[in-house]
Structure formats: structure tokens, C-alpha cells
Design a protein around this motif. Structure first.
Motif, PDB file in Angstrom:
ATOM      1  N   TRP A  34      -6.106  -3.817  -6.731  1.00  0.00           N
ATOM      2  CA  TRP A  34      -6.498  -3.363  -8.067  1.00  0.00           C
ATOM      3  C   TRP A  34      -6.064  -1.920  -8.333  1.00  0.00           C
ATOM      4  N   GLY A  35      -6.031  -1.094  -7.301  1.00  0.00           N
ATOM      5  CA  GLY A  35      -5.658   0.314  -7.469  1.00  0.00           C
ATOM      6  C   GLY A  35      -4.289   0.487  -8.106  1.00  0.00           C
ATOM      7  N   ALA A  36      -3.304  -0.339  -7.696  1.00  0.00           N
ATOM      8  CA  ALA A  36      -1.945  -0.244  -8.253  1.00  0.00           C
ATOM      9  C   ALA A  36      -1.940  -0.620  -9.735  1.00  0.00           C
ATOM     10  N   TRP A  37      -2.685  -1.663 -10.090  1.00  0.00           N
ATOM     11  CA  TRP A  37      -2.789  -2.079 -11.502  1.00  0.00           C
ATOM     12  C   TRP A  37      -3.418  -0.962 -12.330  1.00  0.00           C
ATOM     13  N   LEU A  38      -4.452  -0.338 -11.770  1.00  0.00           N
ATOM     14  CA  LEU A  38      -5.177   0.708 -12.497  1.00  0.00           C
ATOM     15  C   LEU A  38      -4.297   1.938 -12.724  1.00  0.00           C
ATOM     16  N   GLU A  39      -3.529   2.310 -11.698  1.00  0.00           N
ATOM     17  CA  GLU A  39      -2.608   3.442 -11.848  1.00  0.00           C
ATOM     18  C   GLU A  39      -1.547   3.146 -12.908  1.00  0.00           C
ATOM     19  N   LEU A  40      -1.056   1.919 -12.910  1.00  0.00           N
ATOM     20  CA  LEU A  40      -0.065   1.506 -13.914  1.00  0.00           C
ATOM     21  C   LEU A  40      -0.670   1.585 -15.310  1.00  0.00           C
ATOM     22  N   CYS A  41      -1.915   1.169 -15.405  1.00  0.00           N
ATOM     23  CA  CYS A  41      -2.647   1.216 -16.681  1.00  0.00           C
ATOM     24  C   CYS A  41      -2.705   2.642 -17.234  1.00  0.00           C
ATOM     25  N   PHE A  66       0.838  -1.211   0.000  1.00  0.00           N
ATOM     26  CA  PHE A  66       0.000   0.000   0.000  1.00  0.00           C
ATOM     27  C   PHE A  66       0.873   1.262   0.000  1.00  0.00           C
ATOM     28  N   GLY A  67       1.961   1.213   0.767  1.00  0.00           N
ATOM     29  CA  GLY A  67       2.881   2.350   0.795  1.00  0.00           C
ATOM     30  C   GLY A  67       3.517   2.593  -0.569  1.00  0.00           C
ATOM     31  N   LEU A  68       3.881   1.513  -1.251  1.00  0.00           N
ATOM     32  CA  LEU A  68       4.439   1.630  -2.605  1.00  0.00           C
ATOM     33  C   LEU A  68       3.418   2.243  -3.561  1.00  0.00           C
ATOM     34  N   TYR A  69       2.173   1.815  -3.415  1.00  0.00           N
ATOM     35  CA  TYR A  69       1.095   2.371  -4.252  1.00  0.00           C
ATOM     36  C   TYR A  69       1.000   3.891  -4.068  1.00  0.00           C
ATOM     37  N   LEU A  70       0.995   4.337  -2.806  1.00  0.00           N
ATOM     38  CA  LEU A  70       0.880   5.771  -2.529  1.00  0.00           C
ATOM     39  C   LEU A  70       2.108   6.522  -3.045  1.00  0.00           C
ATOM     40  N   TYR A  71       3.284   5.929  -2.894  1.00  0.00           N
ATOM     41  CA  TYR A  71       4.517   6.543  -3.401  1.00  0.00           C
ATOM     42  C   TYR A  71       4.436   6.708  -4.924  1.00  0.00           C
TER      43      TYR A  71
END
Length: 597
Positions: free
Chosen positions: A203-210, A170-175
């Protein structure tokens, strides 16, 4: 893309949850359901509500688990216990959007869950302040004029944690989100890839990458985890990149392995058909989705776009009223109402509703694009340009915004600008004939006629939506006194119109018949010339010319003038038009189908 982005500090997640890895195997749907329920709870605890909703919806589409197989809650660590009171209070403040207050009470907490909520509260506080400033006027704000002041501090703090390998998934996602907001795209992609390895179920991390991937080549160089979540990601990114066949195949595979009841997958399939302009199929799927999930609001603005294109006023009115009853303060609802007023040609009211949508969410792509269209209708080109630029800032893959910018600069008679924007739209939609026709018109205005011919022929080759490419190509050949090629294009145009079976008024039909009548007359092919001249008599603008030509043909025939056997016609008229199919040599069309501008 650096391959090193996939190197993952596995230890970073050990303290988060017991089981958060996921294999690429779909054979064990019960295990997948357990993982989805677990991640739905974890994301909800951290205020990541959209990811939580996505996971819960997907879990709901799978068969229910027996009591014996339900997962126990994740174990509480010593750090969690110490921060429990502060976390519980802060989460209550967070839920009512008091982000600064939540961050204040979380300051100094050590558990990963509390630390994430602390940093996320600070981030959202900055975003809220930025959005409040942005929407005060919705005026001509240049990119970067209004900033989230918290981003730089957050980046410094998260960067230190990242280097020390103290960030969980989750921290990586926010970073990654912070890096993306600071336009550090390459670094953001690396961090999001790392986040998907550490926490593949989020799913949020995948979506941001998308949102950061601009083409298929870029996708090939990513080192992604081998997990069943990757299949959902690939289906989504293929839809975004307009690779619709691949996307539909992925979604069909997901349905086949057991996700047939997923409303998310059904809606994505409908969006995919919308993107390839298969309007009937998309409408059918959306109508079915509405029966299954009558209170659904997501993607209903896309549904309203389809109803708008088909001019289905009563259905669009019903949808707008229905969504108003469900939730009138959702961006999708505002967009649907805006489309309804636009269809009724009340463009000021439509623009007002799109502005309302943007006050609710200034980063909502569809509203910016649709507002640009409304300003175009109101002949307010400067406001239209501003709206389209905002849309591109939100998503550089939005071909409608690039195309809209091309149209506005066309109105302003700035063909070099047009060319740039139409090219960008064409790159995003290489098989969309509208982009190619627009490009051809630009090249024509710039007197680059060879390029214009390539564009028009390519537009016809990929399936001309508006049935205008051949006419424009024919007129170009006329201009260059290439009479045989012009005649070919006009005949093919008429054949296409008469073969499609639709009773549609084509404005250029009379132009085609007039040219062909004159062409056959010059070729001394009296039967064909007579047939085309008779057709000219059916149209107001060519009636007199048709009658005059028929009189000339009759006069020449009475004088004993014989038809020519030397000068060939391009190829046969449609059988429905010609009573006498005189055998003539067929001239092969221009071989430009393999050439792209």
C-alpha cells in the motif's frame, strides 16, 4: 507520462516471496485475506509499519481463515540465513529508532531484506536529523534550506541497483521516495508505477504515487497493474482530487464485495463527505466509527474540524479529553486540542498545540493549515503566510492553504497576489462557491467587472454556501446602473432565504428590501413597493427609509396616481411577502451558468 514506466523486471521479485501477485477479481476473498496477511508480515519485517497496519486492518475486516488455509512463512534463502544475525540485531536497533546503529551492523549484507533495511535506516537517519533541525525554531525556513544529507548518496546507490535490475518491490519503493524527496517528480512517478507492478500488495507505493498525481488527466496516462489493490488506490486518489462522487461510488463497490467491516473504508467515506461539506452525514459516520473503534486516532482531527464548524463545544471538549487519555503525543490529538482552544477564541493556546503537532511530525499537513488560520485570527499575516507555504510544500493539492494565502494577501491589500492564490484554490475546488466569491471580489477590486459578474453568477449556480453571491452580483449591477438585473438578483436572494426554511439572520436582507422598494417605486408598482417598504420597517438600518417611502406611496395614491402597466418588474415576489401578486413579465436572468472564470 511515458508508457515505458510500466515495463517491469519480473525476475527482480522472484527471490522475495512466493505469491505476491493479485488479480482484479474480488470473488475469492479468502485468497485476498491470505495476501493481506502475507504482506502485513513482510512490511513489518522491513519497518514499514503504516503499510503493515493498513494491510492488517483490512485483513481483519474479512472472515477468519481456517487453520488448514493459513499461509506458511516465506521460505528462507541462503542469503537470508547468512545475514540472519546481523538483520535480527539491526532490526532491534531500528525498532528503537537507533537508525545509524542499525545501518552500521547491516553494512555489507547481501539479502534483499537486509539490504532494504540498511538503505531505509540510512534514509530515516537523514530524515530524523533534518526534522530535528527544522523544528528547533519553526521559524521562517525557506524550502530547501534544511536538507536530508543522505539523499544524494542513496540515489546514486539505488540508481545503480535499479539499472542492474537488482531492486525488488520494496527497493523500488524506497528509490521512488528518495527521488520524490529530491523533487525529481517524473522519475519518482515512473519508479512508483514500476513498484506497483512488481509488488502490487504494498500500500505504501500506491500511497506515494497518489501524493504525486495532481489531476485526473495525469491519472489517465499511468499504466497501472490490473489488481484489486488498484480499486483502493483509485478511491483514495479520487478523494484527494475532490472527485467525491467517483470516490464514494468506489468505496460503495468495495463495501458491496465484502469489505463492509473495514474501519479504513468507513473513515474514508466520512472524509469524503467532509470534503463536500455534507457536515451532518460526515458527523453521523464519524460517530458510528467511534462506537466501532473507540480508541482510533486517525482522522479524528477531521472529525474535530466538523465539530468546530458546527460550534459543538461540549462534543469537541469530550473528544479532546478522550484522545488525551489514549495518546496525548499524537499529532491528531494536538490538532483536536488546538481546534478546541480555537473554538473558545484562545488563539495563542491553539497555535501552541498546532506547533506541538508539528514538532511531532513537521510534514503533517493539517497542522500547518490550521496554524495559518490561527495566525490569521491573531492578525500575524507574515507568520500565517509562512505556515500556509509550508502546507503547500507538503501537499500542493491543499485548497485550504491556497485559499488562506489569498486571504492573507487580501488583508495586505495586494489583489494581484490574491487573484493568483484564489485561482489555484478554485482549480482544486471548482464547485466551491467560497472560492468563486473570493475570486469575484478580487476581480471587482481590479475593476474587471465582467469577470467578477461571471464569478458571482457561477458561485450561485454551483450552490452558494454563504448566500452572498447574489447580493454581491446585485451590488455590481447597481454600480453599473443595471437596475433590472440588480432587482432580479435581490428578488432571487430573498426567495432563496425564505425557501430554505432556516431561521438565520441575513445581514443583507434589509439592503435587498430597500433596493426593491425603491425599484418598484420607480416602476410605479405601488403594491410591490409598499410590501418591500413594510419589510424595510422590520430592520433598524432601513426603518426610517421604509416609513418615508410608505408615506410617499400613500400620498401618490391619494392624489390618484395610477400604477404603471408599461414598465415591468423582474419577476414575482415570494408569495409569503406579497398579498397581491400582480401579473408581471418575467425577465430572464443572465445566462452565465456555463461560463467559468
Amino acid at each position: 507520462m511515458a508508457a515505458s514506466s510500466s515495463v517491469v523486471p519480473v525476475a527482480a521479485t522472484a527471490a522475495v516471496v512466493p505469491v505476491l501477485s493479485s488479480s482484479a477479481d474480488f470473488s475469492n476473498l479468502r485468497e485476498i485475506k491470505k495476501q493481506l496477511l502475507l504482506i502485513a508480515g513482510l512490511t513489518r519485517e522491513r519497518g514499514l509499519l503504516h503499510s503493515s497496519k493498513w494491510s492488517a486492518e483490512l485483513a481483519f475486516s474479512l472472515p477468519a481463515l481456517p487453520l488448514s488455509e493459513l499461509q506458511p512463512p516465506p521460505p528462507v534463502t541462503e542469503e537470508d540465513a547468512q545475514d540472519m544475525d546481523a538483520y535480527t540485531l539491526a532490526k532491534a536497533y531500528f525498532d528503537v529508532k537507533e537508525y545509524d546503529r542499525a545501518a552500521h551492523f547491516l553494512h555489507g549484507c547481501n539479502s534483499k531484506k537486509a539490504y532494504f533495511l540498511y538503505m531505509y535506516s540510512r534514509y530515516l537517519s537523514g530524515e530524523k536529523k533534518k526534522d530535528d533541525e527544522t523544528v528547533d525554531s519553526l521559524g521562517p525556513l525557506e524550502k530547501g534550506q534544511v536538507k536530508n544529507e543522505a539523499l544524494r548518496e542513496l540515489r546514486v546507490e539505488l540508481s545503480k541497483k535499479h539499472q542492474a535490475r537488482e531492486l525488488d518491490g520494496f527497493g523500488l519503493y524506497l528509490y521512488g521516495v528518495v527521488l520524490r524527496k529530491l523533487d525529481l517528480v517524473k522519475e519518482a512517478i515512473d519508479v512508483f508505477v514500476e513498484a506497483t507492478h512488481v509488488l502490487p500488495l504494498h500500500w505504501g507505493a500506491w500511497l506515494e504515487l497518489c501524493n504525486l498525481i495532481t489531476d485526473k488527466e495525469m491519472l489517465k496516462f499511468l499504466s497501472l497493474p490490473d489488481t484489486w489493490m488498484k480499486e483502493f488506490f483509485l478511491a483514495h486518489i479520487y478523494t484527494e482530487l475532490q472527485l467525491i462522487e467517483e470516490a464514494l461510488q468506489k468505496y460503495q463497490n468495495l463495501i458491496d464485495v465484502g469489505f463492509s467491516k473495514s474501519s479504513y473504508i468507513v473513515s474514508q467515506i466520512a472524509v469524503a463527505y467532509h470534503n463536500i461539506r455534507d457536515i451532518d452525514k460526515a458527523l453521523s459516520i464519524f460517530n458510528e466509527l467511534r462506537k466501532q473503534d473507540p480508541y482510533r486516532i486517525e482522522n479524528m482531527d477531521t472529525f474535530s474540524n466538523l465539530l468546530y464548524v458546527r460550534s459543538m463545544k461540549s462534543e469537541l471538549s469530550y473528544l479532546a479529553h478522550n484522545l488525551c487519555e489514549i495518546d496525548k503525543y499524537r499529532v491528531e490529538t494536538c490538532c483536536v486540542i488546538g481546534n478546541y482552544y480555537s473554538l473558545r477564541s484562545q488563539h495563542e493556546k491553539a497555535a501552541l498545540y498546532f506547533q506541538r503537532a508539528l514538532k511531532l511530525n513537521p510534514r503533517y499537513l493539517g497542522a500547518w493549515t490550521l496554524m495559518g488560520h490561527e495566525y490569521m485570527e491573531m492578525k500575524n499575516t507574515s507568520a500565517a503566510i509562512q505556515a500556509y507555504r509550508h502546507a503547500i510544500e507538503v501537499n500542493k493539492r491543499d485548497y485550504r492553504a491556497w485559499y488562506g494565502l489569498g486571504q492573507t494577501y487580501e488583508i495586505l491589500k495586494m489583489p494581484f497576489y490574491c487573484l493568483y492564490y484564489y485561482r489555484r484554490a478554485h482549480q482544486l475546488r471548482p464547485n466551491d462557491s467560497r472560492m468563486l466569491v473570493a475570486l469575484g471580489e478580487c476581480y471587482e477590486k481590479l475593476n474587471q467587472l465582467v469577470e467578477a459578474k461571471k464569478c458571482y453568477w457561477r458561485a450561485y449556480a454551483v450552490g452558494d454556501v454563504e448566500k452572498m453571491a447574489l447580493v454581491k452580483l446585485a451590488k455590481l449591477h447597481e454600480q453599473l446602473t443595471e437596475s433590472e438585473q440588480a432587482a432580479q438578483c435581490y428578488i432571487k436572494y430573498i426567495q432563496d432565504i425564505y425557501s430554505c426554511g432556516e431561521i438565520v439572520e441575513h445581514l443583507e436582507e434589509s439592503t435587498a428590501f430597500r433596493y426593491l422598494a425603491q425599484y418598484y417605486f420607480k416602476c410605479k408598482l405601488w403594491d410591490e413597493a409598499s410590501t418591500c417598504a413594510q419589510k424595510c420597517c422590520a430592520f433598524n438600518d432601513t426603518r426610517e427609509e421604509g416609513k418615508a417611502l410608505l408615506r410617499q406611496i400613500l400620498q401618490l395614491r391619494n392624489q390618484g396616481e395610477t400604477p404603471s402597466t408599461e414598465m415591468p418588474a423582474p419577476f414575482f415576489l415570494p408569495a409569503s411577502l406579497s398579498a397581491n401578486n400582480t401579473p408581471t413579465r418575467r425577465v430572464s436572468p443572465l445566462n452565465l451558468s456555463s461560463v467559468t472564470p
